[in-house]
Write an enzyme that holds these catalytic residues in place. Structure first.
Site, PDB file in Angstrom:
ATOM      1  N   ASN A 143      -6.160  17.429 -45.328  1.00 33.47           N
ATOM      2  CA  ASN A 143      -6.771  16.871 -43.495  1.00 33.47           C
ATOM      3  C   ASN A 143      -5.802  18.129 -43.209  1.00 33.47           C
ATOM      4  O   ASN A 143      -4.388  17.144 -42.227  1.00 33.47           O
ATOM      5  CB  ASN A 143      -7.535  15.765 -44.108  1.00 33.47           C
ATOM      6  CG  ASN A 143      -8.702  15.740 -44.603  1.00 33.47           C
ATOM      7  OD1 ASN A 143      -9.062  17.343 -45.565  1.00 33.47           O
ATOM      8  ND2 ASN A 143      -8.917  14.656 -45.150  1.00 33.47           N
TER       9      ASN A 143
ATOM     10  N   TYR B  11      -6.508   1.662   2.651  1.00 30.75           N
ATOM     11  CA  TYR B  11      -6.205   1.620   0.993  1.00 30.75           C
ATOM     12  C   TYR B  11      -7.766   0.772   0.449  1.00 30.75           C
ATOM     13  O   TYR B  11      -8.171   0.351   1.675  1.00 30.75           O
ATOM     14  CB  TYR B  11      -5.051   1.284   0.964  1.00 30.75           C
ATOM     15  CG  TYR B  11      -4.840  -0.062  -0.104  1.00 30.75           C
ATOM     16  CD1 TYR B  11      -4.449   0.612  -1.513  1.00 30.75           C
ATOM     17  CD2 TYR B  11      -5.424  -1.236  -0.411  1.00 30.75           C
ATOM     18  CE1 TYR B  11      -3.830   0.060  -2.840  1.00 30.75           C
ATOM     19  CE2 TYR B  11      -4.831  -1.912  -2.059  1.00 30.75           C
ATOM     20  CZ  TYR B  11      -4.862  -0.824  -3.184  1.00 30.75           C
ATOM     21  OH  TYR B  11      -4.687  -1.271  -4.033  1.00 30.75           O
TER      22      TYR B  11
ATOM     23  N   GLU C 293      -6.981  18.154 -35.715  1.00 31.52           N
ATOM     24  CA  GLU C 293      -7.887  17.638 -36.024  1.00 31.52           C
ATOM     25  C   GLU C 293      -7.787  16.538 -34.082  1.00 31.52           C
ATOM     26  O   GLU C 293      -9.180  16.172 -33.512  1.00 31.52           O
ATOM     27  CB  GLU C 293      -8.363  16.833 -36.446  1.00 31.52           C
ATOM     28  CG  GLU C 293      -9.127  18.089 -37.812  1.00 31.52           C
ATOM     29  CD  GLU C 293      -9.514  17.417 -39.100  1.00 31.52           C
ATOM     30  OE1 GLU C 293     -10.675  16.684 -39.186  1.00 31.52           O
ATOM     31  OE2 GLU C 293      -8.855  16.765 -39.623  1.00 31.52           O
TER      32      GLU C 293
ATOM     33  N   SER D  55      -7.234  12.333 -48.568  1.00 23.56           N
ATOM     34  CA  SER D  55      -8.449  11.596 -48.734  1.00 23.56           C
ATOM     35  C   SER D  55      -8.293  10.724 -49.485  1.00 23.56           C
ATOM     36  O   SER D  55      -7.324  10.422 -50.739  1.00 23.56           O
ATOM     37  CB  SER D  55      -9.675  11.819 -48.814  1.00 23.56           C
ATOM     38  OG  SER D  55     -10.638  11.699 -49.487  1.00 23.56           O
TER      39      SER D  55
ATOM     40  N   HIS E  57     -17.261  36.283 -31.148  1.00 19.91           N
ATOM     41  CA  HIS E  57     -18.998  35.895 -31.902  1.00 19.91           C
ATOM     42  C   HIS E  57     -18.088  35.057 -33.036  1.00 19.91           C
ATOM     43  O   HIS E  57     -19.427  34.664 -34.029  1.00 19.91           O
ATOM     44  CB  HIS E  57     -19.802  36.567 -32.257  1.00 19.91           C
ATOM     45  CG  HIS E  57     -20.387  37.603 -31.304  1.00 19.91           C
ATOM     46  ND1 HIS E  57     -21.147  36.555 -30.201  1.00 19.91           N
ATOM     47  CD2 HIS E  57     -20.030  37.907 -30.633  1.00 19.91           C
ATOM     48  CE1 HIS E  57     -21.804  37.141 -28.987  1.00 19.91           C
ATOM     49  NE2 HIS E  57     -19.985  38.725 -29.257  1.00 19.91           N
TER      50      HIS E  57
ATOM     51  N   GLN F 147      -6.111   1.018  -7.054  1.00 17.09           N
ATOM     52  CA  GLN F 147      -5.669   0.289  -8.466  1.00 17.09           C
ATOM     53  C   GLN F 147      -6.522   0.594  -9.850  1.00 17.09           C
ATOM     54  O   GLN F 147      -5.783   0.505 -11.024  1.00 17.09           O
ATOM     55  CB  GLN F 147      -5.789  -1.673  -8.267  1.00 17.09           C
ATOM     56  CG  GLN F 147      -4.854  -2.360  -9.411  1.00 17.09           C
ATOM     57  CD  GLN F 147      -5.056  -3.446  -8.994  1.00 17.09           C
ATOM     58  OE1 GLN F 147      -3.881  -4.307  -8.086  1.00 17.09           O
ATOM     59  NE2 GLN F 147      -5.535  -4.344 -10.196  1.00 17.09           N
TER      60      GLN F 147
ATOM     61  N   LYS G 237      -7.859  16.899 -51.369  1.00 19.50           N
ATOM     62  CA  LYS G 237      -7.747  16.898 -49.602  1.00 19.50           C
ATOM     63  C   LYS G 237      -6.765  16.934 -49.286  1.00 19.50           C
ATOM     64  O   LYS G 237      -6.187  16.027 -49.990  1.00 19.50           O
ATOM     65  CB  LYS G 237      -9.083  15.850 -49.370  1.00 19.50           C
ATOM     66  CG  LYS G 237     -10.310  15.648 -49.308  1.00 19.50           C
ATOM     67  CD  LYS G 237     -11.065  17.486 -48.976  1.00 19.50           C
ATOM     68  CE  LYS G 237     -11.241  17.376 -47.508  1.00 19.50           C
ATOM     69  NZ  LYS G 237     -12.346  16.803 -47.040  1.00 19.50           N
TER      70      LYS G 237
ATOM     71  N   ASN H 282       0.967  -0.976  -0.246  1.00 19.31           N
ATOM     72  CA  ASN H 282      -0.488   0.161  -0.196  1.00 19.31           C
ATOM     73  C   ASN H 282       0.680   1.279   0.146  1.00 19.31           C
ATOM     74  O   ASN H 282       0.724   1.895  -0.505  1.00 19.31           O
ATOM     75  CB  ASN H 282      -1.084  -0.045   1.134  1.00 19.31           C
ATOM     76  CG  ASN H 282      -1.807  -1.101   1.264  1.00 19.31           C
ATOM     77  OD1 ASN H 282      -2.088  -1.471  -0.102  1.00 19.31           O
ATOM     78  ND2 ASN H 282      -2.954  -1.528   2.117  1.00 19.31           N
TER      79      ASN H 282
ATOM     80  N   LYS I 278      -5.013   3.391 -12.463  1.00 20.00           N
ATOM     81  CA  LYS I 278      -3.049   3.284 -13.422  1.00 20.00           C
ATOM     82  C   LYS I 278      -3.597   3.882 -14.609  1.00 20.00           C
ATOM     83  O   LYS I 278      -2.380   5.213 -15.180  1.00 20.00           O
ATOM     84  CB  LYS I 278      -1.984   2.361 -13.093  1.00 20.00           C
ATOM     85  CG  LYS I 278      -1.508   2.479 -11.278  1.00 20.00           C
ATOM     86  CD  LYS I 278      -1.207   1.344 -11.026  1.00 20.00           C
ATOM     87  CE  LYS I 278      -1.327   1.140  -9.475  1.00 20.00           C
ATOM     88  NZ  LYS I 278      -2.245   1.032  -8.908  1.00 20.00           N
TER      89      LYS I 278
HETATM   90  N1  ARG Z   1      -1.611  -3.517  -7.232  1.00 22.05           N
HETATM   91  C1  ARG Z   1      -1.758  -2.649  -5.898  1.00 22.05           C
HETATM   92  C2  ARG Z   1      -2.726  -1.283  -6.301  1.00 22.05           C
HETATM   93  O1  ARG Z   1      -2.222  -1.173  -7.834  1.00 22.05           O
HETATM   94  C3  ARG Z   1      -0.667  -2.662  -5.365  1.00 22.05           C
HETATM   95  C4  ARG Z   1      -1.115  -2.921  -3.747  1.00 22.05           C
HETATM   96  C5  ARG Z   1      -2.087  -3.717  -3.349  1.00 22.05           C
HETATM   97  N2  ARG Z   1      -2.570  -3.954  -1.996  1.00 22.05           N
HETATM   98  C6  ARG Z   1      -3.248  -4.526  -1.678  1.00 22.05           C
HETATM   99  N3  ARG Z   1      -2.936  -4.842  -0.223  1.00 22.05           N
HETATM  100  N4  ARG Z   1      -3.635  -5.486  -2.340  1.00 22.05           N
HETATM  101  O2  ARG Z   1      -3.351  -0.575  -5.942  1.00 22.05           O
END
Ligand code: ARG
Length: 466
Positions: free
Chosen positions: A291, A323, A296, A283, A162, A328, A289, A116, A331
């Site tokens: 583009n 936690y 974009e 195109s 405008h 998780q 064309k 954690n 990420k």
């Molecule tokens: N893979 C977990 C995360 O990204 C790591 C921490 C997990 N801790 C746990 N007590 N399961 O958060």
């Protein structure tokens, strides 16, 4: 009897059957969190150094861990490391590989630590590296804008409100408006970095540990300003990721606005600028064309970045301390945000210096749009008329010009005097586009002299960056 080999080595002790194979896949994060490997190893090395310092590891054990980790790092970078889904995440993969290499000593690394605080540390380190790279790319784009603004400080274009022609401005002034938006983004990014730069290491699972950890020491080794204050908060806080995504959303908002303008300006209807072919595509059906795909796509990618901000806000909403496995899920949105804004900044930083300005077309558009009408009204005010009357008079002159396709500056004095006898020969100085922009000569105004001064100040600001 449970097959001991099938139990997770890191936490399988209390389990009486192996985890369901679907659950293994469902709960694993190694497929995406393996990109934290460098930060994970760096964090482990700092933790190990601290453990030696407080006497939990001997110098020899610390050396074995260092050498083992170096080996693992090399193997990962050679692309030869075998990541295992059964080992769930980057942390347990690396720790298991260490124990495989150096035996019992490897099992001591996790003393006084939890995944954690480990993962909280890793993401902060990873994001800090990403922030520094993004700051550099943002600076490169701003330098490009300054260069373009300097080159086109006196190039006249219609300014819009405008999306209707309003008053003449200079192209350099417009580029410096983009610069200012990005300058605030840069400040926000640095502000986020400042709050991020504290070490959660030592918070352990949630309550701290019974070992006399020197958190100050490991924080220093990792380049953090200081340890975080509260262990519960340390393992559950993802504010820094949300702040970063908020920065990213605003940045993308700005880039999408700039993209939109580039797209408009490259169209045949505006034809204000030319983007070199290397930033465009064709195109498959319409041979004529070309583009503006790059702007974009930048405009389009704003959507996913905004989505990631909402994902993270929603992820954290109502989460109890400390936690939770929910975290998780922080990420993938964060990784994708970093990658996306890195690509968008790169695209813009490459493209901006290559913008070719069609000064004649911009000028013609300003002329056609009666962009100096306000200047004529201001002139009449100078002659003693109330502004509302001046506004009415100029409106009539504009209507007359529209009928003849003639700008105010292209009318004769007699023609202009039909609308007000306060008009005299000196009116032509204010009716030219050059006269109009030159008159807006104060800080923040569009006069070429002011644009050049703004460029100078901006350059100094960039030089003061770390
Ligand atoms: N893979 C977990 C995360 O990204 C790591 C921490 C997990 N801790 C746990 N007590 N399961 O958060």
């Amino acid at each position: 009897m449970i097959d001991e080999k099938k139990k997770n080595q890191s936490w399988g002790g209390r389990f009486s059957e192996p985890v369901d194979t679907f659950v293994v896949r469902f709960t694993a994060s190694v497929n995406f969190d393996q990109q934290l490997y460098r930060q994970d190893i760096r964090g482990s090395l700092a933790h190990a150094a601290m453990l030696e310092r407080i006497g939990v590891l001997s110098a020899d054990e610390h050396r074995q861990i260092r050498e083992g980790m170096q080996d693992i790092l090399d193997e990962i970078e050679r692309g030869e490391f075998a990541w295992s889904l059964e080992l769930e995440d980057v942390h347990m993969n690396i720790e298991a590989a260490l124990t495989e290499r150096i035996g019992t000593t490897g099992k001591k690394l996790h003393t006084g630590r939890s995944r954690n605080d480990q993962v909280a540390t890793d993401i902060r380190l990873w994001l800090r590296d990403a922030i520094d790279a993004i700051a550099d790319e943002l600076t490169r784009l701003q330098q490009g804008l300054i260069g373009l603004a300097e080159r086109e400080a006196a190039t006249i274009m219609p300014g819009f409100t405008h999306l209707q022609t309003a008053q003449p401005v200079t192209f350099g002034h417009h580029m410096m408006a983009w610069f200012e938006m990005l300058d605030r983004d840069y400040d926000r990014l640095q502000d986020c970095r400042k709050r991020l730069n504290r070490s959660p290491l030592g918070a352990a699972a949630l309550a701290g540990t019974s070992y006399p950890l020197d958190r100050q020491y490991s924080a220093g080794l990792l380049g953090f300003d200081r340890p975080t204050e509260n262990s519960l908060d340390s393992v559950s806080d993802r504010d820094f990721a949300i702040e970063f995504c908020a920065f990213a959303s605003l940045l993308m908002t700005h880039l999408s606005r700039a993209s939109e303008e580039l797209i408009l300006w490259t169209s045949a209807q505006f034809n204000f600028i030319h983007l070199p072919d290397r930033f465009c595509t064709g195109s498959s059906i319409m041979p004529q064309k070309k583009n503006p795909d790059v702007p974009e796509l930048v405009r389009g990618k704003t959507g996913r970045v905004n989505g990631h901000l909402v994902s993270l806000l929603t992820l954290m909403k109502s989460q109890p301390l400390a936690y939770n496995k929910d975290n998780q899920e922080d990420k993938e949105p964060l990784f994708d945000t970093v990658m996306t804004i890195g690509d968008c900044l790169r695209a813009f930083a490459d493209m901006v210096p290559a913008i070719e300005v069609r000064a004649e077309n911009m000028r013609e558009a300003a002329r056609r749009g009666f962009a100096t009408a306000t200047d004529l009204a201001d002139y009449l005010v100078g002659r003693g008329l109330p502004f509302r009357d001046a506004h009415e008079i100029v409106g009539k002159a504009v209507a007359y010009g529209i009928g003849l396709n003639r700008d105010l500056s292209e009318m004769t004095l007699t023609e202009l005097q039909q609308f007000s006898d306060a008009i005299d020969t000196d009116v032509f100085q204010v009716l030219t586009l050059e006269g109009s922009v030159a008159a807006r000569n104060h800080i923040g105004g569009t006069a070429p002299a002011q644009v050049s001064a703004a460029v100078e100040r901006a350059r100094t600001r960039l030089l003061q960056r770390p």
